[in-house]
Design a protein around this motif. Structure first.
Motif, PDB file in Angstrom:
ATOM      1  N   THR A 154       0.834  -1.201   0.000  1.00  0.00           N
ATOM      2  CA  THR A 154       0.000   0.000   0.000  1.00  0.00           C
ATOM      3  C   THR A 154       0.866   1.246   0.000  1.00  0.00           C
ATOM      4  O   THR A 154       1.926   1.293   0.623  1.00  0.00           O
ATOM      5  CB  THR A 154      -0.928   0.039   1.221  1.00  0.00           C
ATOM      6  OG1 THR A 154      -0.140   0.041   2.421  1.00  0.00           O
ATOM      7  CG2 THR A 154      -1.862  -1.155   1.236  1.00  0.00           C
ATOM      8  N   THR A 197      -3.661   3.127  -1.038  1.00  0.00           N
ATOM      9  CA  THR A 197      -4.260   2.524   0.148  1.00  0.00           C
ATOM     10  C   THR A 197      -5.770   2.448   0.048  1.00  0.00           C
ATOM     11  O   THR A 197      -6.390   1.436   0.419  1.00  0.00           O
ATOM     12  CB  THR A 197      -3.859   3.320   1.403  1.00  0.00           C
ATOM     13  OG1 THR A 197      -2.435   3.343   1.497  1.00  0.00           O
ATOM     14  CG2 THR A 197      -4.430   2.697   2.653  1.00  0.00           C
ATOM     15  N   GLU A 198      -6.412   3.529  -0.463  1.00  0.00           N
ATOM     16  CA  GLU A 198      -7.872   3.528  -0.481  1.00  0.00           C
ATOM     17  C   GLU A 198      -8.445   2.485  -1.424  1.00  0.00           C
ATOM     18  O   GLU A 198      -9.613   2.137  -1.326  1.00  0.00           O
ATOM     19  CB  GLU A 198      -8.416   4.915  -0.836  1.00  0.00           C
ATOM     20  CG  GLU A 198      -8.103   5.409  -2.236  1.00  0.00           C
ATOM     21  CD  GLU A 198      -6.877   6.312  -2.278  1.00  0.00           C
ATOM     22  OE1 GLU A 198      -6.816   7.169  -3.181  1.00  0.00           O
ATOM     23  OE2 GLU A 198      -5.987   6.158  -1.416  1.00  0.00           O
ATOM     24  N   ALA A 199      -7.622   1.971  -2.366  1.00  0.00           N
ATOM     25  CA  ALA A 199      -8.077   0.904  -3.259  1.00  0.00           C
ATOM     26  C   ALA A 199      -7.573  -0.458  -2.804  1.00  0.00           C
ATOM     27  O   ALA A 199      -8.171  -1.485  -3.136  1.00  0.00           O
ATOM     28  CB  ALA A 199      -7.617   1.172  -4.688  1.00  0.00           C
ATOM     29  N   ILE A 240     -10.124  -2.972   1.873  1.00  0.00           N
ATOM     30  CA  ILE A 240     -11.577  -2.987   1.808  1.00  0.00           C
ATOM     31  C   ILE A 240     -12.104  -3.135   3.224  1.00  0.00           C
ATOM     32  O   ILE A 240     -11.859  -4.137   3.903  1.00  0.00           O
ATOM     33  CB  ILE A 240     -12.086  -4.142   0.917  1.00  0.00           C
ATOM     34  CG1 ILE A 240     -11.592  -3.956  -0.525  1.00  0.00           C
ATOM     35  CG2 ILE A 240     -13.600  -4.222   0.962  1.00  0.00           C
ATOM     36  CD1 ILE A 240     -11.944  -5.103  -1.448  1.00  0.00           C
ATOM     37  N   THR A 298     -15.258   1.647   5.265  1.00  0.00           N
ATOM     38  CA  THR A 298     -15.148   2.964   4.633  1.00  0.00           C
ATOM     39  C   THR A 298     -14.902   2.870   3.136  1.00  0.00           C
ATOM     40  O   THR A 298     -14.654   3.887   2.490  1.00  0.00           O
ATOM     41  CB  THR A 298     -14.011   3.782   5.288  1.00  0.00           C
ATOM     42  OG1 THR A 298     -12.741   3.209   4.938  1.00  0.00           O
ATOM     43  CG2 THR A 298     -14.146   3.823   6.791  1.00  0.00           C
ATOM     44  N   THR A 299     -14.965   1.675   2.583  1.00  0.00           N
ATOM     45  CA  THR A 299     -14.732   1.489   1.152  1.00  0.00           C
ATOM     46  C   THR A 299     -16.034   1.640   0.390  1.00  0.00           C
ATOM     47  O   THR A 299     -16.971   0.857   0.584  1.00  0.00           O
ATOM     48  CB  THR A 299     -14.136   0.101   0.866  1.00  0.00           C
ATOM     49  OG1 THR A 299     -12.919  -0.053   1.600  1.00  0.00           O
ATOM     50  CG2 THR A 299     -13.839  -0.070  -0.620  1.00  0.00           C
ATOM     51  N   ARG A 359     -14.865   2.145  -5.318  1.00  0.00           N
ATOM     52  CA  ARG A 359     -13.544   1.661  -4.931  1.00  0.00           C
ATOM     53  C   ARG A 359     -13.546   0.142  -4.796  1.00  0.00           C
ATOM     54  O   ARG A 359     -12.548  -0.517  -5.086  1.00  0.00           O
ATOM     55  CB  ARG A 359     -13.112   2.299  -3.614  1.00  0.00           C
ATOM     56  CG  ARG A 359     -12.559   3.695  -3.757  1.00  0.00           C
ATOM     57  CD  ARG A 359     -11.261   3.685  -4.517  1.00  0.00           C
ATOM     58  NE  ARG A 359     -10.714   5.012  -4.704  1.00  0.00           N
ATOM     59  CZ  ARG A 359      -9.802   5.322  -5.608  1.00  0.00           C
ATOM     60  NH1 ARG A 359      -9.348   4.384  -6.425  1.00  0.00           N
ATOM     61  NH2 ARG A 359      -9.322   6.548  -5.722  1.00  0.00           N
ATOM     62  N   THR A 413     -21.418   3.832   0.948  1.00  0.00           N
ATOM     63  CA  THR A 413     -21.899   4.371  -0.327  1.00  0.00           C
ATOM     64  C   THR A 413     -23.320   4.872  -0.201  1.00  0.00           C
ATOM     65  O   THR A 413     -23.667   5.933  -0.735  1.00  0.00           O
ATOM     66  CB  THR A 413     -21.795   3.311  -1.432  1.00  0.00           C
ATOM     67  OG1 THR A 413     -20.413   3.017  -1.650  1.00  0.00           O
ATOM     68  CG2 THR A 413     -22.407   3.801  -2.732  1.00  0.00           C
ATOM     69  N   THR A 434     -11.157   8.620   8.738  1.00  0.00           N
ATOM     70  CA  THR A 434     -10.418   7.588   8.018  1.00  0.00           C
ATOM     71  C   THR A 434     -10.131   8.093   6.607  1.00  0.00           C
ATOM     72  O   THR A 434     -10.841   8.966   6.084  1.00  0.00           O
ATOM     73  CB  THR A 434     -11.216   6.276   7.921  1.00  0.00           C
ATOM     74  OG1 THR A 434     -12.408   6.509   7.152  1.00  0.00           O
ATOM     75  CG2 THR A 434     -11.590   5.766   9.300  1.00  0.00           C
ATOM     76  N   GLY A 456     -10.454   6.486   3.691  1.00  0.00           N
ATOM     77  CA  GLY A 456     -11.534   6.173   2.773  1.00  0.00           C
ATOM     78  C   GLY A 456     -12.739   7.073   2.983  1.00  0.00           C
ATOM     79  O   GLY A 456     -13.344   7.556   2.022  1.00  0.00           O
ATOM     80  N   GLY A 491     -14.225   9.942   0.330  1.00  0.00           N
ATOM     81  CA  GLY A 491     -15.628   9.911  -0.055  1.00  0.00           C
ATOM     82  C   GLY A 491     -16.331  11.220   0.259  1.00  0.00           C
ATOM     83  O   GLY A 491     -17.112  11.748  -0.547  1.00  0.00           O
TER      84      GLY A 491
END
Length: 871
Positions: A272, A291-293, A296, A299-300, A304, A713, A744, A746, A750
């Protein structure tokens, strides 16, 4: 307009690298390096020029030379020039050069070694990114795709580092346990040596020194061979790597079944990184992923989550296509990427609903600003095999990653699946361990198929533009014959495209009466289909089989409405609904006092009520956006906002709270990941309607959805709708949600993506507030993209005087240290020549001011794009 690098100048370097013996010592402020290069010469030249950028060179020595080596460093040319003894070529066909140097990694130049985000209390985190010419920022090298050689790399760093990583397997003679050992005489430091016996190009080199937690696992091939897997993640985040690890294991075995590829090393790592212009990068045996991808967790977001599935298999496939068989030069990058993306797409279609995946692919093709169709509409980009470029990162765009895979998809349809697969197998077998050009790739397909691909490749690879196919049909009841007349024009300059045209005649119950694909390679074509019942509608360019546009000039609104509900080709259901919406769009554009038609409204309501449809498909059918399929309508960027709101409000006014709840109350808990994503896509189409609704229940319903959402989401979708609505407390709701989401990475990304989507003037204060926060990092591409890109796509505000002023200031500030992200922000404005004359002139004036203000800033790529747009 000239380029700094031209395709017709590409040639093999005069020297071939055979082996690199490298050593890197990581310190808090710099990295000291030494290397021994083993080389052979192709010509008897008297000088060796190595690529070396932003380095401090200490010593240079030709091992076989008794006298002192003569050398000079030319930083303007980024060259280390070494004089060779007159008799070197004869006396030593293979010779060695020793070099000591130093690099000072940057936090903003994400090329070569750079300073990534460092965990608290840990030594400086370093990550490398060597594509395309980043290695020369670490050590002098022949930084060329053809310089494939073996490596032995020793890394030294602070003993507090948890990992020191490079390509290949750990050398067990120096590190018996496969881990770093204390440096002799200095226990505060540690060393590890890696041996890579598989020749690789320098751009695939990796060197990382950092502090990560590690999740370990294994995957076993059917023959019993095992690969050790490592996921290196931020401290305390190993739980977030468990699902990605499962995806990786599934991807490795799927790819082995699909292609027969066997991984050649003991271990495969995923590492990452916080900062990167790209989502991931293959590095022979090691993949870096943002890192955000890469992780999981709760917060994903859904986008993503789908991206994670794609990038994991994509970067792993590069061990096969890219590392094992490598492009000859950056001008052939499409070979690496188009094939890899095609494999990625197949994997995605095995995990998610294939229609849902294909619709996402079409979204990328049609994306405003930097989508390939948008780039080609400007008329200055779109050629897959470029004539030249000023920076190799220019090739990392939608043309390479979205258009080029479409070309392979069309080639597969034209040649047939079996022929395509046999030709691809020949290509990988023939060039395994080496390099290949575009011509060599195409030659394999010509050999297997027995067909010339000269005309196909001339238009698809070497020209800018796409085909525009129009179709008219008539049915002769006397002879029971269906007649089709096709015409092909194009954007850009060149000849006719060779394309696969797949179509079907469909009856009123949604059954194909006839379905076929034919090769369309002329300006016009006539088809006659005999002995057929009269069709209810035609389904053209099924599954979006060719890249370009397709317009059924004979289709009536009633036929489009029926097709949207009955076409067996589900992609074409969405295409029909969008075409029907485009007709509404044109009518409302021509007559501002007109109202949406009853046919369109009733079709939308019928689809909304059809519970037999998959959620993802229904969600796509119910979307009402600002991006028409009709590319002539895209120029009306301001009017599209108003028309989209009118259409949405017309639907919202006809729905009761119970109508909304029938969809919004559908459960998500317990659904498999793909099904849950599709359900949230469906619900989001309803959120968008609520954002413009004036019904008394609309705001209450959105607030309850925001607070009751269990998936991030769903929460972000509801928050976006509220922020775009007329809710009197929308800003307070935004800030309240932000306090939690920003905790966080993620969640923060968002949240930032939401902020720029408000379509009122208040959006500028909101964006400026977030950019001014102490935790907003202008050097973090992910944060910059999340906050700023939505505002550049906000047609309600970006084209206002305040919007253009904001764009100007942001571009000038960002261009100095991240050209790649700067161009993402600039992309929508570069197509201004298609706008209405008043807006076109205003935007051009803004671009001209930006260009003037950048005169003293080092950003050649941005300047080149501006110059091209202002011609």
């Amino acid at each position: 307009m000239g380029f700094r690098y031209n395709r017709n100048e590409v040639a093999l370097p005069p020297f071939q690298l055979i082996h690199v013996e490298a050593a890197l010592s990581f310190f808090e402020t710099h990295v000291d390096g030494s290397e021994t290069l083993t080389l052979s010469s192709r010509t008897e030249t008297r000088t060796l020029e190595l690529d070396a950028k932003a380095l401090e060179i200490f010593t240079v020595r030709i091992v076989e030379q008794a006298s002192d080596t003569v050398w000079r460093y030319e930083p303007v040319r980024n060259k280390l020039v070494i004089s060779l003894p007159p008799d070197l070529h004869q006396s030593h066909p293979v010779f060695h050069v020793e070099i000591r140097c130093r690099c000072v990694p940057s936090e903003t130049i994400l090329d070569g070694l750079y300073r990534d985000v460092t965990p608290p209390g840990a030594p400086q985190q370093y990550v490398s990114q060597c594509q395309q010419w980043g290695f020369q920022r670490i050590l002098p090298i022949i930084d060329d795709c053809t310089a494939k050689c073996t490596f032995r790399t020793t890394l030294e760093g602070d003993s507090r580092y948890t990992h020191l990583i490079s390509n290949g397997d750990v050398d067990r003679t120096t590190n018996p346990d496969g881990i770093p050992v204390p440096k002799p005489g200095d226990p505060s430091r540690q060393t590890v040596t890696y041996v890579n016996k598989v020749p690789m190009a320098p751009y695939l080199f990796i060197a990382c020194a950092g502090t990560w937690d590690e999740l370990s696992d294994t995957v076993t091939y059917p023959d019993g061979q095992r690969i050790a897997l490592s996921y290196l993640v931020p401290k305390g985040k190993t739980d977030g790597a468990r699902l990605p690890m499962d995806i990786l294991k599934r991807a490795i075995l799927w790819q082995h079944r699909r292609l027969g590829y066997t991984y050649p090393f003991e271990r495969y790592r995923t590492i990452t990184m916080e900062k990167s212009n790209y989502g991931g990068m293959e590095n022979v045996g090691n993949t870096t992923i943002i890192t955000e991808a890469a992780l999981i967790d709760e917060t994903t977001g859904d986008a993503r989550l789908m991206y994670a599935h794609g990038v994991i298999v994509h970067e792993y496939e590069h061990n096969h296509c890219g590392s094992e068989v490598t492009m000859f030069s950056p001008f052939d990058m499409w070979l690496n990427e188009a094939y890899t993306v095609d494999i990625e797409r197949q994997f995605m279609a095995s995990v998610f609903d294939p229609t849902f995946v294909r619709l996402h692919e079409l979204d990328a093709l049609r994306a405003p600003g930097d989508g390939p169709l948008a780039l080609e509409d400007i008329g200055k980009q779109g050629q897959i095999v470029r004539e030249g470029f000023d920076d190799p990162d220019e090739v990392v765009d939608g043309v390479t990653y979205e258009k080029a895979p479409e070309v392979l998809n069309m080639l597969r349809q034209l040649l047939g699946h079996a022929t395509y697969e046999a030709a691809a197998a020949r290509y990988f077998a023939r060039y395994k361990g080496g390099n290949a050009t575009t011509d060599q790739f195409l030659a394999c397909f010509e050999e297997v198929s027995g067909e010339s691909l000269t005309a196909f490749s001339r238009e698809w690879l070497y020209s800018i533009g796409y085909p525009k196919v129009t179709v008219r049909n008539r049915y002769d009841p006397a002879t029971r014959t269906l007649h089709l007349h096709l015409e092909q024009t194009r954007t850009g300059t060149g000849g006719c495209f060779i394309l696969p045209f797949a179509f079907a005649a469909v009856d009123a119950q949604g059954r194909d009466l006839v379905s076929q694909t034919f090769r369309f390679d002329t300006p016009e074509a006539d088809l006659a289909i005999p002995d057929i019942d009269p069709p209810a509608f035609l389904s053209l360019n099924r599954n979006a089989g060719f890249y370009g546009t397709c317009d059924d000039r004979s289709a009536t609104p009633d036929q489009l409405a029926l097709q949207a509900r009955r076409d067996p080709d589900r992609v074409n259901r969405v295409e029909a609904m969008r075409r029907l919406t485009d007709l509404e769009h044109r009518r409302l554009l021509a007559d501002p006092d007109a109202h949406p038609s009853t046919l369109w409204l009733e079709t939308w309501k019928a689809i909304a009520a059809d519970n037999t449809l998959p959620d993802g498909l229904r969600g796509y059918l119910l979307q009402i956006g600002e991006l028409p399929n009709d590319r002539e309508l895209l120029a009306f960027v301001r009017e599209n906002v108003t028309i989209r709101k009118r259409l949405q409000r017309a639907i919202a006014d006809r729905l009761s709270e119970a109508d909304f709840r029938r969809i919004l109350d559908l459960p998500e808990t317990g659904l498999p990941i793909p099904a849950a994503i599709e359900r949230r896509t469906l619900k989001n189409a309803l959120f968008q309607l609520l954002s413009v609704s004036e019904a008394p229940f609309a705001h209450r319903l959105l607030v309850s959805q925001l607070h009751e959402a269990t998936a991030i989401t769903a929460r972000l979708n509801a928050l976006t709708a509220l922020w775009r609505s007329g809710h009197p407390d929308r800003e307070a709701l935004l800030l309240e949600a932000g306090e939690t989401l920003r905790q966080t990475l993620g969640g923060k990304l968002g949240y930032l993506h939401v902020v720029g989507q408000n379509q009122g003037e208040e959006v500028f204060a909101a964006v400026e507030r977030e950019a001014a926060r102490s935790d907003f990092d202008w050097s973090h591409p992910g944060m910059v993209r999340a906050l700023f890109v939505p505002l550049t796509l906000n047609n309600a505000q970006i084209w206002t005087p305040r919007g253009l002023a904001w764009l100007e200031e942001t571009i000038v500030k960002l261009a100095a240290f991240n050209e790649y992200t700067t161009l993402r922000l600039l992309a929508p404005a570069l197509g201004c020549d298609r706008f209405a004359s008043d807006l076109r002139d205003t935007v051009r004036a803004s671009l001209s001011r930006i260009r003037t203000r950048l005169e003293t800033v080092t950003c050649p790529w941005v300047k080149s794009r501006l110059d091209a747009a202002l011609q």
